[in-house]
Enzyme design. Structure first.
Site, short mmCIF file in Angstrom:
data_model
loop_
_atom_site.label_atom_id
_atom_site.label_comp_id
_atom_site.label_asym_id
_atom_site.label_seq_id
_atom_site.Cartn_x
_atom_site.Cartn_y
_atom_site.Cartn_z
N HIS A 198 17.85 -9.00 41.41
CA HIS A 198 17.15 -9.45 42.61
C HIS A 198 15.99 -10.38 42.30
O HIS A 198 15.13 -10.60 43.13
CB HIS A 198 16.66 -8.24 43.44
CG HIS A 198 17.80 -7.49 44.09
ND1 HIS A 198 17.66 -6.25 44.63
CD2 HIS A 198 19.09 -7.83 44.26
CE1 HIS A 198 18.83 -5.85 45.13
NE2 HIS A 198 19.71 -6.79 44.90
N THR A 210 18.65 4.58 41.60
CA THR A 210 19.14 3.67 42.65
C THR A 210 20.00 4.46 43.63
O THR A 210 20.73 5.36 43.23
CB THR A 210 19.93 2.47 42.06
OG1 THR A 210 20.52 1.75 43.14
CG2 THR A 210 20.98 2.88 41.07
N SER A 211 19.86 4.10 44.90
CA SER A 211 20.62 4.82 45.91
C SER A 211 22.11 4.48 45.80
O SER A 211 22.93 5.14 46.41
CB SER A 211 20.10 4.48 47.30
OG SER A 211 20.07 3.09 47.46
N TYR A 213 3.81 -11.37 49.85
CA TYR A 213 4.24 -11.26 48.45
C TYR A 213 3.05 -11.18 47.51
O TYR A 213 3.11 -10.50 46.47
CB TYR A 213 5.20 -12.40 48.06
CG TYR A 213 6.61 -12.01 48.41
CD1 TYR A 213 7.33 -11.15 47.59
CD2 TYR A 213 7.20 -12.43 49.60
CE1 TYR A 213 8.60 -10.72 47.93
CE2 TYR A 213 8.47 -12.01 49.95
CZ TYR A 213 9.17 -11.16 49.10
OH TYR A 213 10.42 -10.72 49.44
N ALA A 265 13.26 10.26 36.79
CA ALA A 265 13.64 9.38 35.68
C ALA A 265 12.63 9.48 34.55
O ALA A 265 13.00 9.49 33.37
CB ALA A 265 13.73 7.94 36.19
N ASN A 270 18.98 10.71 39.20
CA ASN A 270 18.35 10.42 40.49
C ASN A 270 17.69 11.70 40.99
O ASN A 270 18.16 12.79 40.71
CB ASN A 270 19.41 9.94 41.50
CG ASN A 270 18.79 9.21 42.68
OD1 ASN A 270 17.94 9.76 43.39
ND2 ASN A 270 19.20 7.98 42.88
#
Ligand code: OAD
Length: 258
Positions: free
Chosen positions: A132, A201-202, A71, A244, A226
């Protein structure tokens, strides 16, 4: 007008007439800033590690040192990135909206993101719903105390809080539930908006996919931006295939006159 210009004008008109706007973003929003995604190949030192096996509570309890070092490597990469024109466009949409008045009402703008990089905030956006979590906030696993922007790198691994508990990033790991307050607000604002924009975003990962369906079911005008078509593309009112960082500034510029 080209087909793209017609779409952009239509979106700008919908935004200008809306009372509430919700925007959900994913990794594609930060792609032009160079933020590596989970799905990108791991490089250098980390090439032999599988991110899906590092971003789990099990990995953290088994090997907190490796997980926190990973991280920190990601924090270091993000620190070198800067917000791109897509982040800036969403931040300026928000400030345009905030400068409305009784005579000149403007919509509310809710920004929801799955990204943990904090780049929207660095572009000036506020009140971002981080589904998230954030890689910039860490938590003591003993006391729950939160720590914003801890030192990079940490002085020791695995890092500990003053209370002696292990520190972990406030990000949602695989197998963990999403922060409830963020999810509740995101679901409410998506179900109540008149314009819903899904960008980068998928749209396959819950809950982004669910937010889109909630907005569509409630009658919102739905837009997708997208690079490529996704499972949501056939269901949205307007899909723009493009970057984007190129498309959003055109839309927001049309709305704000900027
Ligand atoms: P994905 O990596 O699934 O999807 C990124 C999307 O962005 C793809 O559909 C790309 O086509 C699109 N894209 C890439 N560059 C773009 C650009 N410049 N402009 C517009 N679109 C672009 O990322 P997410 O949808 O964010 O979960 O994935 C959601 C979650 O899945 C992540 O947060 C992570 C991952 O597993 C957790 O960390 C729990």
């Amino acid at each position: 007008m080209t087909e793209l210009e017609t779409k952009i004008q239509r979106i700008a008109d919908e935004i200008a007439a809306a009372r509430r706007i919700a925007v959900v973003s994913g990794a594609g929003l930060s792609a032009e800033s160079g933020v590596p995604t989970f799905r990108d190949a791991q490089t250098g030192l980390w090439a032999r590690y599988d991110p899906m096996e590092l971003a789990t509570p099990e990995a953290f309890s088994r090997d907190p040192e490796t997980v926190t070092r990973w991280y920190d490597w990601r924090r270091g990469l993000i620190a070198q990135c800067t917000p791109n024109p897509a982040h800036a466009a969403l931040a300026s949409l928000q400030s345009w909206a905030a400068s409305g008045s009784a005579e000149r009402p403007r919509p509310s703008v809710t920004l929801i993101t799955q990204n943990v990089d904090g780049l929207l905030q660095r572009a000036g956006a506020h009140d971002v719903i981080e589904l998230h979590g954030s890689i910039h906030t860490w938590k003591c696993t003993k006391t729950g105390e939160l720590l914003d922007n801890p030192p990079l790198p940490f002085p020791e691994y695995p890092p500990r809080s003053k209370a002696g508990g292990r520190l972990r990033p406030c990000v949602v790991w695989f197998g963990e539930t999403l922060p409830e307050a963020a999810l509740t607000r995101a679901a409410r604002d998506s179900a109540e908006c008149d314009v819903f924009i899904s960008v980068g975003t998928s749209a396959v990962v819950y809950p982004a996919a669910g937010l889109f369906h909630a907005a569509a079911a409630a009658g919102a005008f739905t837009i997708e931006i997208n690079l490529e078509r996704t499972s949501a593309s056939d269901a949205v009112d307007i899909m723009i295939a493009g970057r984007a960082g190129e498309v959003l500034p055109q839309i927001v510029g049309r709305v704000t006159g900027g």
